[in-house]
Design an enzyme around this catalytic site. Structure first.
Site, short mmCIF file in Angstrom:
data_model
loop_
_atom_site.label_atom_id
_atom_site.label_comp_id
_atom_site.label_asym_id
_atom_site.label_seq_id
_atom_site.Cartn_x
_atom_site.Cartn_y
_atom_site.Cartn_z
N TYR A 164 -2.63 17.60 4.28
CA TYR A 164 -1.79 16.69 5.06
C TYR A 164 -0.37 17.20 5.30
O TYR A 164 0.31 16.73 6.22
CB TYR A 164 -1.75 15.29 4.43
CG TYR A 164 -0.77 15.10 3.30
CD1 TYR A 164 0.45 14.47 3.53
CD2 TYR A 164 -1.06 15.54 2.01
CE1 TYR A 164 1.36 14.28 2.50
CE2 TYR A 164 -0.16 15.35 0.98
CZ TYR A 164 1.05 14.73 1.22
OH TYR A 164 1.94 14.55 0.20
N LYS A 194 -9.69 12.34 7.48
CA LYS A 194 -9.79 11.04 8.15
C LYS A 194 -10.76 11.04 9.34
O LYS A 194 -11.42 10.03 9.60
CB LYS A 194 -8.41 10.64 8.67
CG LYS A 194 -7.39 10.32 7.59
CD LYS A 194 -7.61 8.94 7.03
CE LYS A 194 -6.41 8.49 6.22
NZ LYS A 194 -6.56 7.12 5.74
N HIS A 226 0.83 -1.21 0.00
CA HIS A 226 0.00 0.00 0.00
C HIS A 226 0.86 1.26 0.00
O HIS A 226 0.63 2.19 -0.79
CB HIS A 226 -0.92 0.01 1.22
CG HIS A 226 -1.67 1.29 1.40
ND1 HIS A 226 -2.66 1.70 0.53
CD2 HIS A 226 -1.57 2.26 2.35
CE1 HIS A 226 -3.14 2.87 0.93
NE2 HIS A 226 -2.49 3.23 2.02
N GLU A 268 -8.74 -2.38 6.65
CA GLU A 268 -7.79 -2.54 7.73
C GLU A 268 -8.31 -3.55 8.74
O GLU A 268 -9.49 -3.87 8.78
CB GLU A 268 -7.53 -1.20 8.44
CG GLU A 268 -7.10 -0.07 7.51
CD GLU A 268 -6.62 1.17 8.26
OE1 GLU A 268 -6.23 1.05 9.44
OE2 GLU A 268 -6.64 2.26 7.66
#
Length: 426
Positions: free
Chosen positions: A253, A262, A142, A210
């Site tokens: 970010y 998020k 990832h 996840e």
């Protein structure tokens, strides 16, 4: 209990073949019942076990165990008990459900029917009240995919990535349980070619496949947890969907990392599957590609063979499985994550959440996010209704599943499910 013993366990309740919840699973959750009461619960087949009533019946006892450990709104008090107590409760539950002479089978029918209830009659709530939430970035595939998209293949991994588990501190208050629907978030977005941002609902809403582990209480502040003792401080695992607004995240970010892209919501499955239940499915993970500092060197099989799947369901349509991955692909295992998290003396609490980060494999259909599956929007994903997706649309439902299979042994985590609702009028 070894694999052969588990295979030979026979529950006196009827358990559907290949149920996620055989008698050697016995996960923990919080259930609300038709009379308005709530309790810590476990699950066996299609039945929910009311652990508060089972304790009150006198059939479930362990040193230090009192009613509040099952009657609280969350499992935190129960998780805070020593591991030996959890193991004692697990052994006793298995005994009660496999031995007709242990007391539960012959219990008064009215009492037993209140202890063992159809899962259709119980609403599952958030199983823990997480005091803290950390999200790791532990899948090499990832991290390399995302790095390649934004920095090119020559700079796919940052220089520190192969030396330590990377993570950020997430928002615990917006963790919700499966079947809680989430609105598309608003935020600042920088349109392509623009110099200034706009304020808009996210146009690049994404899931992240996840897993997460739930901690027991750690050591006092200042005392690190060593890598080979880390599992003593892990209670169990859940499926974790760390929703991401990619366009909001991209603009915000730097320099401090994820924030509004998020923290609008993360979804967990309602059942916490214990490490004791997962023991038969241990396996080795990837070998380190760089020499590790001593505090991160782990020995033995420190990960688990947990198969993962993601479905997308457009409104009133059939599901499309868009991803098949595996927890064992993670480069950094849970023990390394926890050892690194506490090496500076950081203390952890009972009920904290530690998420793995997006879990991707090497195959294109094993990528754990739409960002990767559609390769930043350049390769649309076709769904069963004929429509295409590069990111999620309003009305889309995302379902994540996790399960383990080894020979005749099978167990699952249930589902982690949520639907995207339109942005709220601002």
């Amino acid at each position: 209990m070894n694999t052969l013993q588990l295979k030979n366990l026979k529950c006196w309740l009827e358990i559907p073949e290949k149920s996620d919840f055989p008698v050697y699973n016995l996960p923990y959750g919080i259930g609300y019942f038709e009379d308005g009461s709530h309790s810590a619960v476990s699950r066996i087949g299609d039945y929910i076990i009311n652990l508060s009533l089972l304790f009150q019946s006198g059939l479930l006892r362990a040193d230090g165990l009192v009613l509040k450990h099952f009657a609280s709104e969350f499992l935190n008090d129960f998780i805070d008990l020593p591991r030996e107590v959890h193991q004692s409760v697990r052994r006793r539950l298995i005994e009660l459900l496999t031995d007709k002479h242990a007391g539960l089978y012959d219990l008064d029918k009215e009492i037993k029917d209140n202890i063992i209830v159809s899962h259709h009659r119980v609403q599952l709530h958030l199983p823990i009240k997480p005091g803290d939430y950390t999200d790791f970035y532990s899948s090499k595939e990832h991290a390399a995919n995302v790095g390649t998209m934004f920095r090119g293949p020559e700079n796919a991994l940052m220089p520190n990535w192969l030396h330590m588990p990377i993570a950020y501190h997430g928002r615990a208050s917006s963790i919700v349980v499966s079947d809680t629907h989430l609105h598309r978030p608003w935020g600042q977005i920088l349109p392509p070619g623009a110099d200034n941002p706009i304020f808009s609902p996210s146009k690049q809403l994404d899931f992240e496949l996840e897993m997460a582990f739930v901690t027991r209480r750690g050591k006092p502040l200042g005392q690190p947890i060593k890598v080979d003792e880390a599992e003593e401080y892990i209670f169990g695992m859940v499926i974790f969907n760390d929703w991401s607004a990619r366009d909001i995240q991209k603009w915000e970010y730097q320099p401090l990392g994820p924030f509004l892209g998020k923290n609008f919501g993360s979804t967990i499955s309602p059942w916490i599957v214990t490490l004791d239940a997962l023991e038969p499915f241990r396996c080795e993970g990837p070998q380190p590609e760089k020499e590790l500092l001593p505090y991160l060197k782990s020995s033995g099989e420190k990960t688990f063979d947990i198969q993962l799947e993601v479905d997308i369901i457009p409104s009133d349509c059939q599901p499309t499985t868009v991803c098949r991955s595996n927890f064992k692909y993670l480069y950094w295992n849970m023990s390394q994550q926890l050892a690194h998290h506490t090496v500076n003396g950081c203390n952890i609490q009972a009920g904290d959440i530690m998420a793995s980060g997006t879990i991707s494999g090497t195959a294109a259909d094993s990528f754990g996010s739409m960002l990767e599956l559609s390769w930043k929007g350049t390769k649309p994903i076709k769904l069963s209704d004929g429509t295409e997706r590069i990111f999620l649309l309003d009305g889309d439902t995302v379902i994540m599943r996790a399960f383990c299979q080894k020979n005749d042994l099978y167990l699952g985590f249930g589902q982690c499910k949520s639907t995207i609702l339109p942005a709220i009028n601002y």
